[in-house]
Write a protein that holds these residues in place. Structure first.
Motif, short mmCIF file in Angstrom:
data_model
loop_
_atom_site.label_atom_id
_atom_site.label_comp_id
_atom_site.label_asym_id
_atom_site.label_seq_id
_atom_site.Cartn_x
_atom_site.Cartn_y
_atom_site.Cartn_z
N ALA A 64 0.81 -1.06 0.12
CA ALA A 64 -0.02 -0.16 0.04
C ALA A 64 1.14 1.13 0.17
CB ALA A 64 -0.93 0.07 1.05
N HIS A 65 1.87 1.06 0.67
CA HIS A 65 2.88 2.45 0.71
C HIS A 65 3.44 2.54 -0.42
CE1 HIS A 65 5.44 5.44 2.69
NE2 HIS A 65 6.39 4.65 2.00
N ASP A 120 2.62 1.49 -3.49
CA ASP A 120 1.38 2.07 -4.31
C ASP A 120 1.28 3.52 -4.38
OD1 ASP A 120 1.66 -0.57 -5.54
OD2 ASP A 120 -0.32 -1.11 -4.46
N GLY A 121 1.29 3.92 -3.20
CA GLY A 121 1.03 5.37 -3.00
C GLY A 121 2.35 6.25 -2.99
N LEU A 122 3.69 5.93 -3.49
CA LEU A 122 4.65 6.69 -3.80
C LEU A 122 4.45 7.22 -4.92
CD1 LEU A 122 7.60 4.85 -2.30
CD2 LEU A 122 6.69 6.90 -1.24
#
Length: 244
Positions: free
Chosen positions: A152-153, A155-157
């Protein structure tokens, strides 16, 4: 004494002739000039008197106008001061109401932020309590949940940040170190490699190590950066939130 009547008569006639001549050629012109001057003086005096009366009338009119203008000016100044005071009172009242509204809004915002912060902190504490319980029990879902957090982290970068991490791993002998609170099985290591190769390529070098101090979760150590998903880091951030 003998009187010469002829001589007396001639002298009398001469005297009368002189008197007539003086009256005719001297006294009359002088009287006429005097009368003319008296008339001119009287006319000048009358004109001066008329001018004086006119000047006095003009002065009285000027004084009346001046007094009227002064009264009107004082009245306008009084009205202006009244309007200023009314406008000042109006603005002060508006400012007071605005300040009171701002204070009310600020208090409401503080209460809302406080409530949201408490809710967020409550959620963090609940999540930490769950993580700590799982660490204590070493539940089987710890690794998958940690992988889900990492995915999730990543993918959010932003793409630029992700590219920076990729470049960091392209240096000679560069490797990514995955720090766990406990050892991993071969199956768990394979899951980690599959997850990381999705973002950094199949040839990325991954080293696994243990560090009990992180309590749970994981940390990804790059040559020049660290991504923390550990329970210890979450506890630290929660403590900082409590201090604020």
């Amino acid at each position: 004494m003998q009187i010469d009547w002829w001589t007396l008569g001639l002298q009398t006639v001469n005297f009368l002739i002189v008197i007539w001549l003086l009256s005719r050629f001297l006294y009359r012109p002088i009287r006429r000039i005097i009368q003319e001057r008296e008339a001119a003086d009287k006319a000048a005096s009358d004109a001066a008197k008329d001018q004086l009366e006119e000047a006095q009338a003009v002065r009285r009119t000027y004084e009346d106008k001046t007094a009227q203008l002064a009264a009107e000016r004082q009245e306008r100044e009084a009205d202006f001061h009244k309007s200023l005071e009314a406008e000042r009172d109006k603005r002060l009242e508006a400012a007071r109401k605005e300040a009171a509204q701002l204070l009310t809004d600020a208090r409401a915002k503080i209460e809302e932020d406080k409530h949201q912060a408490l809710q967020s902190l409550k959620q963090q504490i609940e999540a930490l309590a769950t993580d700590l319980a799982r660490v204590a029990l070493r539940g089987p879902c710890t690794v998958p949940e940690t992988l889900a957090q990492v995915q999730a982290h990543l993918d959010g970068l932003a793409q630029g940040d992700l590219d920076t991490l990729k470049v960091d791993l392209q240096a000679k002998d560069a490797a990514m170190t995955v720090v766990m609170a406990h050892g991993l099985s071969d199956e768990e290591k394979a899951a980690w490699n599959a997850c990381l190769s999705k973002y950094f390529g199949a040839d990325v070098a991954v080293v696994f190590t243990e560090k009990a101090e992180i309590l749970g979760g994981a940390e990804l150590h790059f040559p020049h950066a660290v991504l923390r998903f550990s329970v210890a880091d979450r506890l630290k951030r929660a403590a900082q939130s409590l201090e604020v």
